[in-house]
Design a protein around this motif. Sequence first.
Motif, PDB file in Angstrom:
ATOM      1  N   ALA A   1       6.618   5.114  -1.326  1.00 52.97           N
ATOM      2  CA  ALA A   1       6.510   3.892  -2.173  1.00 52.97           C
ATOM      3  C   ALA A   1       6.732   3.916  -3.482  1.00 52.97           C
ATOM      4  O   ALA A   1       6.633   4.925  -4.137  1.00 52.97           O
ATOM      5  N   TYR A   2       7.909   3.166  -4.080  1.00 52.97           N
ATOM      6  CA  TYR A   2       8.052   2.980  -5.347  1.00 52.97           C
ATOM      7  C   TYR A   2       7.059   2.141  -6.130  1.00 52.97           C
ATOM      8  O   TYR A   2       7.119   0.916  -5.981  1.00 52.97           O
ATOM      9  N   ILE A   3       6.004   2.699  -6.707  1.00 53.06           N
ATOM     10  CA  ILE A   3       4.847   2.206  -7.016  1.00 53.06           C
ATOM     11  C   ILE A   3       5.315   1.607  -8.643  1.00 53.06           C
ATOM     12  O   ILE A   3       5.463   2.448  -9.461  1.00 53.06           O
ATOM     13  N   GLN A   4       5.166   0.384  -8.806  1.00 51.63           N
ATOM     14  CA  GLN A   4       5.497  -0.352 -10.325  1.00 51.63           C
ATOM     15  C   GLN A   4       4.152  -0.262 -10.843  1.00 51.63           C
ATOM     16  O   GLN A   4       3.156  -1.069 -10.450  1.00 51.63           O
ATOM     17  N   VAL A   5       3.781   0.563 -11.846  1.00 53.24           N
ATOM     18  CA  VAL A   5       2.693   0.520 -12.540  1.00 53.24           C
ATOM     19  C   VAL A   5       2.629  -0.096 -13.820  1.00 53.24           C
ATOM     20  O   VAL A   5       3.348   0.184 -14.787  1.00 53.24           O
ATOM     21  N   ASN A   6       1.771  -0.898 -13.821  1.00 52.06           N
ATOM     22  CA  ASN A   6       1.397  -1.970 -15.297  1.00 52.06           C
ATOM     23  C   ASN A   6       0.866  -0.889 -16.453  1.00 52.06           C
ATOM     24  O   ASN A   6      -0.357  -0.366 -16.009  1.00 52.06           O
TER      25      ASN A   6
ATOM     26  N   VAL B   1       6.104   1.546 -15.559  1.00 57.70           N
ATOM     27  CA  VAL B   1       7.048   2.719 -15.021  1.00 57.70           C
ATOM     28  C   VAL B   1       6.567   2.754 -13.365  1.00 57.70           C
ATOM     29  O   VAL B   1       5.728   1.902 -12.903  1.00 57.70           O
ATOM     30  N   ASN B   2       7.507   3.413 -12.962  1.00 64.82           N
ATOM     31  CA  ASN B   2       7.518   3.558 -11.516  1.00 64.82           C
ATOM     32  C   ASN B   2       7.295   4.936 -11.055  1.00 64.82           C
ATOM     33  O   ASN B   2       7.953   5.754 -11.632  1.00 64.82           O
ATOM     34  N   LEU B   3       6.432   4.894  -9.945  1.00 66.42           N
ATOM     35  CA  LEU B   3       5.821   6.294  -9.634  1.00 66.42           C
ATOM     36  C   LEU B   3       6.093   6.407  -8.105  1.00 66.42           C
ATOM     37  O   LEU B   3       5.899   5.529  -7.402  1.00 66.42           O
ATOM     38  N   PRO B   4       6.419   7.415  -7.797  1.00 69.50           N
ATOM     39  CA  PRO B   4       6.552   7.690  -6.208  1.00 69.50           C
ATOM     40  C   PRO B   4       5.394   8.096  -5.562  1.00 69.50           C
ATOM     41  O   PRO B   4       4.460   8.892  -6.005  1.00 69.50           O
ATOM     42  N   LEU B   5       5.076   7.412  -4.576  1.00 71.58           N
ATOM     43  CA  LEU B   5       3.682   7.699  -3.519  1.00 71.58           C
ATOM     44  C   LEU B   5       4.220   7.845  -2.082  1.00 71.58           C
ATOM     45  O   LEU B   5       4.706   7.131  -1.213  1.00 71.58           O
ATOM     46  N   ALA B   6       4.143   9.388  -1.581  1.00 72.47           N
ATOM     47  CA  ALA B   6       4.776   9.763  -0.538  1.00 72.47           C
ATOM     48  C   ALA B   6       3.679   9.765   0.686  1.00 72.47           C
ATOM     49  O   ALA B   6       2.194   9.885   0.371  1.00 72.47           O
TER      50      ALA B   6
ATOM     51  N   GLY C   1      17.922   5.689  -3.758  1.00 76.84           N
ATOM     52  CA  GLY C   1      17.778   6.732  -2.615  1.00 76.84           C
ATOM     53  C   GLY C   1      16.667   7.534  -2.852  1.00 76.84           C
ATOM     54  O   GLY C   1      16.387   8.635  -1.987  1.00 76.84           O
ATOM     55  N   GLU C   2      15.769   7.425  -3.894  1.00 80.53           N
ATOM     56  CA  GLU C   2      14.715   8.219  -4.039  1.00 80.53           C
ATOM     57  C   GLU C   2      13.419   7.593  -3.145  1.00 80.53           C
ATOM     58  O   GLU C   2      12.382   8.281  -3.279  1.00 80.53           O
ATOM     59  N   SER C   3      13.197   6.413  -2.813  1.00 78.16           N
ATOM     60  CA  SER C   3      12.084   5.812  -2.378  1.00 78.16           C
ATOM     61  C   SER C   3      12.518   4.847  -0.971  1.00 78.16           C
ATOM     62  O   SER C   3      13.794   4.609  -0.998  1.00 78.16           O
ATOM     63  N   THR C   4      11.471   4.416  -0.412  1.00 75.24           N
ATOM     64  CA  THR C   4      11.685   3.620   0.685  1.00 75.24           C
ATOM     65  C   THR C   4      11.557   2.063   0.673  1.00 75.24           C
ATOM     66  O   THR C   4      12.399   1.364   1.220  1.00 75.24           O
ATOM     67  N   TYR C   5      10.830   1.842  -0.064  1.00 76.39           N
ATOM     68  CA  TYR C   5      10.208   0.598  -0.345  1.00 76.39           C
ATOM     69  C   TYR C   5       9.549   0.160  -1.725  1.00 76.39           C
ATOM     70  O   TYR C   5       9.061   1.535  -2.380  1.00 76.39           O
ATOM     71  N   SER C   6       9.413  -0.848  -2.335  1.00 80.96           N
ATOM     72  CA  SER C   6       8.707  -0.928  -3.748  1.00 80.96           C
ATOM     73  C   SER C   6       7.520  -1.623  -3.493  1.00 80.96           C
ATOM     74  O   SER C   6       7.206  -2.246  -2.416  1.00 80.96           O
ATOM     75  N   LEU C   7       6.614  -1.369  -4.374  1.00 84.55           N
ATOM     76  CA  LEU C   7       4.989  -2.076  -4.239  1.00 84.55           C
ATOM     77  C   LEU C   7       4.618  -2.182  -5.683  1.00 84.55           C
ATOM     78  O   LEU C   7       4.680  -1.206  -6.575  1.00 84.55           O
ATOM     79  N   CYS C   8       4.388  -3.301  -6.083  1.00 84.12           N
ATOM     80  CA  CYS C   8       3.791  -3.838  -7.462  1.00 84.12           C
ATOM     81  C   CYS C   8       2.514  -4.615  -7.155  1.00 84.12           C
ATOM     82  O   CYS C   8       2.264  -5.720  -6.361  1.00 84.12           O
ATOM     83  N   ASN C   9       1.644  -4.332  -8.045  1.00 79.78           N
ATOM     84  CA  ASN C   9       0.222  -4.661  -7.900  1.00 79.78           C
ATOM     85  C   ASN C   9       0.093  -5.307  -9.366  1.00 79.78           C
ATOM     86  O   ASN C   9      -0.044  -4.807 -10.337  1.00 79.78           O
TER      87      ASN C   9
ATOM     88  N   SER D   1      10.369  -5.278  -0.148  1.00 74.52           N
ATOM     89  CA  SER D   1       9.317  -5.210  -1.461  1.00 74.52           C
ATOM     90  C   SER D   1       8.191  -6.017  -1.418  1.00 74.52           C
ATOM     91  O   SER D   1       7.914  -6.795  -0.684  1.00 74.52           O
ATOM     92  N   ILE D   2       6.991  -5.239  -1.891  1.00 70.95           N
ATOM     93  CA  ILE D   2       5.482  -5.922  -1.759  1.00 70.95           C
ATOM     94  C   ILE D   2       5.200  -6.129  -2.979  1.00 70.95           C
ATOM     95  O   ILE D   2       5.066  -5.216  -4.072  1.00 70.95           O
ATOM     96  N   SER D   3       4.498  -7.269  -3.335  1.00 70.57           N
ATOM     97  CA  SER D   3       3.594  -7.441  -4.314  1.00 70.57           C
ATOM     98  C   SER D   3       2.141  -7.794  -3.801  1.00 70.57           C
ATOM     99  O   SER D   3       1.940  -8.235  -2.607  1.00 70.57           O
ATOM    100  N   THR D   4       1.088  -7.370  -4.617  1.00 65.00           N
ATOM    101  CA  THR D   4      -0.288  -7.654  -4.360  1.00 65.00           C
ATOM    102  C   THR D   4      -0.824  -8.256  -5.497  1.00 65.00           C
ATOM    103  O   THR D   4      -0.695  -8.055  -6.614  1.00 65.00           O
ATOM    104  N   ILE D   5      -1.743  -9.279  -5.350  1.00 67.43           N
ATOM    105  CA  ILE D   5      -2.586  -9.807  -6.611  1.00 67.43           C
ATOM    106  C   ILE D   5      -3.971 -10.329  -6.073  1.00 67.43           C
ATOM    107  O   ILE D   5      -3.975 -10.675  -4.672  1.00 67.43           O
ATOM    108  N   ASN D   6      -4.853 -10.354  -6.846  1.00 67.68           N
ATOM    109  CA  ASN D   6      -6.296 -10.642  -6.686  1.00 67.68           C
ATOM    110  C   ASN D   6      -6.786 -12.027  -6.852  1.00 67.68           C
ATOM    111  O   ASN D   6      -6.359 -12.400  -8.146  1.00 67.68           O
ATOM    112  N   LEU D   7      -6.796 -12.949  -6.055  1.00 66.34           N
ATOM    113  CA  LEU D   7      -7.168 -14.397  -6.334  1.00 66.34           C
ATOM    114  C   LEU D   7      -8.303 -14.671  -5.604  1.00 66.34           C
ATOM    115  O   LEU D   7      -8.178 -14.830  -4.396  1.00 66.34           O
ATOM    116  N   ARG D   8      -9.394 -15.196  -6.305  1.00 65.58           N
ATOM    117  CA  ARG D   8     -10.633 -15.822  -5.600  1.00 65.58           C
ATOM    118  C   ARG D   8     -10.992 -14.795  -4.641  1.00 65.58           C
ATOM    119  O   ARG D   8     -11.649 -15.255  -3.399  1.00 65.58           O
TER     120      ARG D   8
END
Length: 429
Positions: free
Chosen positions: A246-251, A266-271, A337-345, A374-381
Amino acid sequence: MSNAGYQAPDLLGSTYLYSDSSVSNTSFCYVVGLTMAVDPEILEEALNGLMPRFPHIDLKVVREDESLAYVKRNSPVKVLPLEQRKTFSESGEFGKSCLFAVFVNHKTIYFDFHRALTDEKGIVPFIRAVICRYLQLDGYDVENDGSVITPDSDFHEIEADDAFVRLDDIPASRPVWYMDAKAVNLPARHEGSSFRVTQIHIPLSKMKGEARLHSGMPSTIISPFFSQALLEEFPESDVPGEYMIAYIQVNLRQYFPTTTLRPFFVNLPLAYNRRLPEYPLATVLMSQKKFLEAQLRTDALAYNAQRKISLLEDILDKKTIGEKAAAMQAMISRKSGESTYSLCNVGNVIMPETMQQYIMEFYPLVPPSLFPFSISTINLRGDLIVTISSSEASGNVPRRFVSLLKRHDIHAYISDSYQYSPLKYKPEL
């Protein structure tokens, strides 16, 4: 603050100006669903009333010799019906006349932003301000508790600050990498210009056991389940020595506090190296947590940022716009080419209760152009809203993902699924 201040391109955001949407996700979208039908004229009034308060959003792109720069947009913000979105996208207006656009479809508002302006976390205060002002102008009983920016609020220079470059002076040290992992690269199967959006709700109140202990760091839950879903959907990709990464987008705002709206991540790899069928869930989740935490130390984040600063400066130091664009494309190709998918929280979305009662949906759409998913997550209610964007039309992977969650007693359900197209941006080369 002088115009030259907020119109000066920042380091991280400005590099997106040299990459067209055919090779990178140069835009993202926020979807806000209200309880009532949206009046476009009142929404325009709310937007244009707030523009003096957000001058660093009210920009367009111009060419200055061999660089791309910002100038103030010279026309009011227009709210367009959603059915005109395709025409607007193909017209080339996105970038040349504006860097954000707004569309409406009945009760839903679509905010499109160019990545040169902001990121998924940074833009939330602006969207919150627009919605609050719209509800007030439309006569709804909304009381601002002081957490929402108003047209009368003072503009602070730090909101347009290039906080990213400040990390160049922070003590940094190379993190102890957990493994030298080679990523599985899934074949991109683009189905035209649109992508499939699948929205999934995970009620946090129903989460229990080991998963609940990790709910504060959603990436450590989402990444192993989604990686396992990919392995099951693409069994031919299960090759020894390669990992779903996962190509983790870190706020960075929570680690280096700032109120800047400009891109700051920044983006961090999570294998994924421990399979759900082969290990207890607690072991898998703890493994992911430790892998990520090793890179979330402030000195490690600074190290990551400083390496990225060096790369971005090399791109912007090229002599011509064409050379800058080519260097940007080379970096994107290497990163893809360094990751499989992206993930943004994005994290928690907080707003006044009197305002929240009128909001049914609030989530980002992140196009899957760099990776097939590409995945995004957000907390709502109290719900963790997981939005999966895919270049595949079938929707099989999101269904597998939900099935895996349920198999491990994590309540989840698909709430929506539809096709969507990102706005096109092509730099003036």
